[in-house]
Design a protein around this motif. Structure first.
Motif, PDB file in Angstrom:
ATOM      1  N   ASP A 114       0.917  -1.176   0.011  1.00 43.18           N
ATOM      2  CA  ASP A 114       0.025   0.008  -0.098  1.00 43.18           C
ATOM      3  C   ASP A 114       0.892   1.431   0.053  1.00 43.18           C
ATOM      4  N   LEU A 115       2.129   1.261   0.804  1.00 43.43           N
ATOM      5  CA  LEU A 115       3.210   2.404   0.715  1.00 43.43           C
ATOM      6  C   LEU A 115       4.489   1.658   0.950  1.00 43.43           C
ATOM      7  N   PHE A 116       5.314   2.123   0.248  1.00 42.03           N
ATOM      8  CA  PHE A 116       6.717   1.945   0.217  1.00 42.03           C
ATOM      9  C   PHE A 116       7.441   2.989   0.465  1.00 42.03           C
ATOM     10  N   CYS A 117       8.399   2.993   1.446  1.00 37.13           N
ATOM     11  CA  CYS A 117       9.367   4.102   1.841  1.00 37.13           C
ATOM     12  C   CYS A 117      10.869   3.952   1.636  1.00 37.13           C
ATOM     13  N   PHE A 118      11.580   4.702   1.387  1.00 36.57           N
ATOM     14  CA  PHE A 118      12.918   4.587   1.170  1.00 36.57           C
ATOM     15  C   PHE A 118      13.560   5.899   1.946  1.00 36.57           C
ATOM     16  N   SER A 119      14.846   5.721   1.887  1.00 38.04           N
ATOM     17  CA  SER A 119      15.717   6.869   2.667  1.00 38.04           C
ATOM     18  C   SER A 119      16.004   7.994   1.738  1.00 38.04           C
ATOM     19  N   ALA A 120      16.833   9.007   2.411  1.00 39.71           N
ATOM     20  CA  ALA A 120      17.238  10.168   1.654  1.00 39.71           C
ATOM     21  C   ALA A 120      18.540  10.694   2.375  1.00 39.71           C
ATOM     22  N   LEU A 121      19.173  11.378   1.268  1.00 40.98           N
ATOM     23  CA  LEU A 121      20.392  12.060   1.757  1.00 40.98           C
ATOM     24  C   LEU A 121      20.139  13.603   1.671  1.00 40.98           C
ATOM     25  N   TYR A 122      20.486  14.140   2.629  1.00 36.69           N
ATOM     26  CA  TYR A 122      20.193  15.490   2.591  1.00 36.69           C
ATOM     27  C   TYR A 122      21.589  16.203   2.444  1.00 36.69           C
ATOM     28  N   ARG A 123      21.923  17.076   1.465  1.00 32.52           N
ATOM     29  CA  ARG A 123      23.051  17.685   0.939  1.00 32.52           C
ATOM     30  C   ARG A 123      22.800  19.025   1.054  1.00 32.52           C
ATOM     31  N   LYS A 124      24.070  19.764   1.981  1.00 33.28           N
ATOM     32  CA  LYS A 124      23.979  21.153   1.686  1.00 33.28           C
ATOM     33  C   LYS A 124      25.597  21.752   1.899  1.00 33.28           C
ATOM     34  N   GLU A 125      25.975  22.108   0.786  1.00 33.10           N
ATOM     35  CA  GLU A 125      27.332  22.551   0.494  1.00 33.10           C
ATOM     36  C   GLU A 125      27.991  21.579   0.508  1.00 33.10           C
ATOM     37  N   THR A 204       0.270  12.353   7.830  1.00 32.72           N
ATOM     38  CA  THR A 204      -0.032  12.008   9.211  1.00 32.72           C
ATOM     39  C   THR A 204      -1.691  11.342   9.121  1.00 32.72           C
ATOM     40  N   LEU A 205      -2.345  11.866   8.257  1.00 37.59           N
ATOM     41  CA  LEU A 205      -3.539  11.493   8.160  1.00 37.59           C
ATOM     42  C   LEU A 205      -3.831  10.307   7.197  1.00 37.59           C
ATOM     43  N   ALA A 206      -2.988  10.311   5.903  1.00 35.17           N
ATOM     44  CA  ALA A 206      -3.116   9.161   5.181  1.00 35.17           C
ATOM     45  C   ALA A 206      -2.691   7.811   5.649  1.00 35.17           C
ATOM     46  N   LEU A 207      -1.664   7.924   6.519  1.00 36.32           N
ATOM     47  CA  LEU A 207      -1.238   6.612   7.167  1.00 36.32           C
ATOM     48  C   LEU A 207      -2.198   5.808   7.632  1.00 36.32           C
ATOM     49  N   ASP A 208      -3.397   6.207   8.279  1.00 37.11           N
ATOM     50  CA  ASP A 208      -4.279   5.665   8.504  1.00 37.11           C
ATOM     51  C   ASP A 208      -4.847   4.660   7.804  1.00 37.11           C
ATOM     52  N   TYR A 209      -4.788   4.769   6.345  1.00 35.67           N
ATOM     53  CA  TYR A 209      -5.438   4.106   5.284  1.00 35.67           C
ATOM     54  C   TYR A 209      -4.444   3.044   4.691  1.00 35.67           C
ATOM     55  N   PHE A 210      -3.087   3.044   5.140  1.00 32.68           N
ATOM     56  CA  PHE A 210      -2.219   2.167   4.514  1.00 32.68           C
ATOM     57  C   PHE A 210      -1.897   0.937   5.485  1.00 32.68           C
ATOM     58  N   CYS A 211      -1.858  -0.304   4.994  1.00 32.82           N
ATOM     59  CA  CYS A 211      -1.743  -1.501   5.911  1.00 32.82           C
ATOM     60  C   CYS A 211      -0.322  -2.214   5.543  1.00 32.82           C
ATOM     61  N   ARG A 212      -0.210  -2.557   4.321  1.00 33.32           N
ATOM     62  CA  ARG A 212       0.979  -3.066   3.731  1.00 33.32           C
ATOM     63  C   ARG A 212       2.044  -2.155   3.409  1.00 33.32           C
ATOM     64  N   ILE A 213       2.717  -1.804   4.642  1.00 31.40           N
ATOM     65  CA  ILE A 213       4.051  -0.857   4.389  1.00 31.40           C
ATOM     66  C   ILE A 213       5.522  -1.613   4.485  1.00 31.40           C
ATOM     67  N   GLY A 214       6.073  -1.164   3.549  1.00 34.76           N
ATOM     68  CA  GLY A 214       7.358  -1.556   3.283  1.00 34.76           C
ATOM     69  C   GLY A 214       8.347  -0.488   3.608  1.00 34.76           C
ATOM     70  N   TYR A 215       9.598  -1.055   4.004  1.00 37.67           N
ATOM     71  CA  TYR A 215      10.690   0.247   3.931  1.00 37.67           C
ATOM     72  C   TYR A 215      12.269  -0.434   3.731  1.00 37.67           C
ATOM     73  N   THR A 216      13.034   0.359   3.077  1.00 36.63           N
ATOM     74  CA  THR A 216      14.411   0.104   2.798  1.00 36.63           C
ATOM     75  C   THR A 216      15.192   1.185   3.458  1.00 36.63           C
ATOM     76  N   LYS A 217      16.344   0.754   4.062  1.00 35.28           N
ATOM     77  CA  LYS A 217      17.000   2.106   4.746  1.00 35.28           C
ATOM     78  C   LYS A 217      18.226   2.443   3.667  1.00 35.28           C
ATOM     79  N   ASP A 218      18.129   1.873   2.576  1.00 35.79           N
ATOM     80  CA  ASP A 218      18.978   2.646   1.548  1.00 35.79           C
ATOM     81  C   ASP A 218      18.498   3.822   0.963  1.00 35.79           C
ATOM     82  N   TYR A 219      19.266   4.613   0.790  1.00 35.45           N
ATOM     83  CA  TYR A 219      18.504   6.081   0.287  1.00 35.45           C
ATOM     84  C   TYR A 219      18.963   6.154  -1.156  1.00 35.45           C
ATOM     85  N   PHE A 220      17.679   6.645  -1.782  1.00 36.80           N
ATOM     86  CA  PHE A 220      17.623   6.673  -3.051  1.00 36.80           C
ATOM     87  C   PHE A 220      17.384   8.122  -3.804  1.00 36.80           C
TER      88      PHE A 220
END
Length: 350
Positions: A114-125, A204-220
């Protein structure tokens, strides 16, 4: 081409200088079943022409010329015209790894997310900071982990919580694959009444509607943080926008009967909104009002019923030592000292 698996929505506003890198990271995806929706929302530079040039070279690119300004309206328009099974958002000055859609497609064929999350790299200078949610990959979040994710969206860096990593990307609309069917069925859209924290409110509000959630620590996802980014900008009357988000979240907390853990995390977020009003509006270096007027403005905002209640009921364990000092001064109504502290903070760019 058959219906794409992923619709990538890119809100475009005066982004002619960054679009090539952003769109290039999309057109070179190693997974082919995608569509790229470039939503131009009132640009005054040549962004629209740049978008059209990209579309002329790649049939997967569609250009939507949307005259109403605002990232929320652009994302909502992207959702409405998308045809993919999943919707993904990328900001026009950021970019993604070329294999992220392939990684998602391979995992999704097994787990039907329903939702799949991955990580990020914040870059500044010359600095880069990883932002991730969990120490390891998670094929499917348990109910407890889903609750933890919602808490991280609300208070990503609260010291009290059991994770000590930078999770500020948790609330972003980017870095996620949303199942479009769920967005459409439940009319999940970004609030157009605010230009501040619309991502956090949406997730915050949308997460109530997602059940099958996956995650990878790899940042893309690569987030380019500029000195003139929203977090550093002068945003007058921001109390109106923050107030709207607080009101919507408080309604949600009551309607869904969330636990005290959610309430504490939400109050932590609301206090940081209050800090944001002071730093990005009242005491921002571009605010030309006199010090006395600013102090009176601080006093006025702290007297608002919503902030008065939160200041006096918030769980202080969610805050750092310096933040607790500021909260104590707020409770004691030390307006002159608070004004001086915020004024110095904004002048010295701590």
């Amino acid at each position: 081409m058959s219906n794409p698996l992923v619709s990538i929505v890119v809100p475009v506003y005066n982004a002619a200088q960054t679009l090539e890198k952003c769109v290039g990271s999309l057109t070179t995806q190693t997974f082919g079943k995608i569509e790229i929706l470039l939503v131009n929302n009132g640009s005054t530079d040549n962004s629209l022409d740049v978008c059209k040039n990209f579309a002329a070279k790649d049939s997967r690119i569609k250009v939507i010329d949307h005259y109403e300004k605002g990232v929320s309206t652009a994302r909502n328009r992207g959702i409405e015209v998308s045809s993919g099974d999943y919707v993904m958002f990328v900001d026009a000055d950021d970019w993604i790894d070329t294999n992220v859609c392939e990684v998602f497609a391979n995992l999704n064929s097994k787990y039907n997310y329903d939702l799949f999350c991955f990580s990020a790299l914040y870059r500044k200078e010359n600095k880069s900071v990883e932002s991730f949610l969990y120490a390891e990959n998670v094929d499917l979040l348990s109910p407890e982990q889903k609750e933890s994710l919602q808490i991280k969206v609300l208070s990503p860096q609260a010291p009290k919580l059991d994770y000590k990593v930078n999770t500020r990307f948790a609330g972003s609309a980017c870095g996620k694959f949303y199942k479009r069917e769920i967005l459409q069925k439940n009319n999940l859209r970004f609030a157009t009444e605010t230009t501040i924290s619309e991502d956090c409110l949406f997730n915050t509000l949308a997460l109530d509607y997602f059940c099958r959630i996956g995650y990878t620590k790899d940042y893309f996802y690569y987030y380019e943080q500029h000195d003139d980014s929203a977090q550093n900008s002068y945003r007058p009357n921001s109390d109106k926008y923050f107030g709207f988000v607080i009101n919507q979240m408080q309604k949600w907390l009551m309607a869904t009967h969330k636990s005290q853990r959610f309430i504490d995390a939400a109050n932590c977020l609301f206090i940081h909104y209050l800090f944001g009003i002071m730093k990005e509006d009242v005491f921002h270096k571009n605010n030309k009002l006199s010090f006395i007027i600013r102090k009176n403005r601080l006093k006025e905002i702290l007297s608002y019923k919503v902030f008065y209640y939160i200041i006096n009921s918030v769980n202080t364990l969610y805050f750092s030592a310096s933040e607790r000092i500021v909260l104590y001064l707020m409770k004691k109504k030390c307006y002159s000292l608070l004004s001086l502290l915020f004024w110095l903070y904004c002048r010295n760019d701590f």
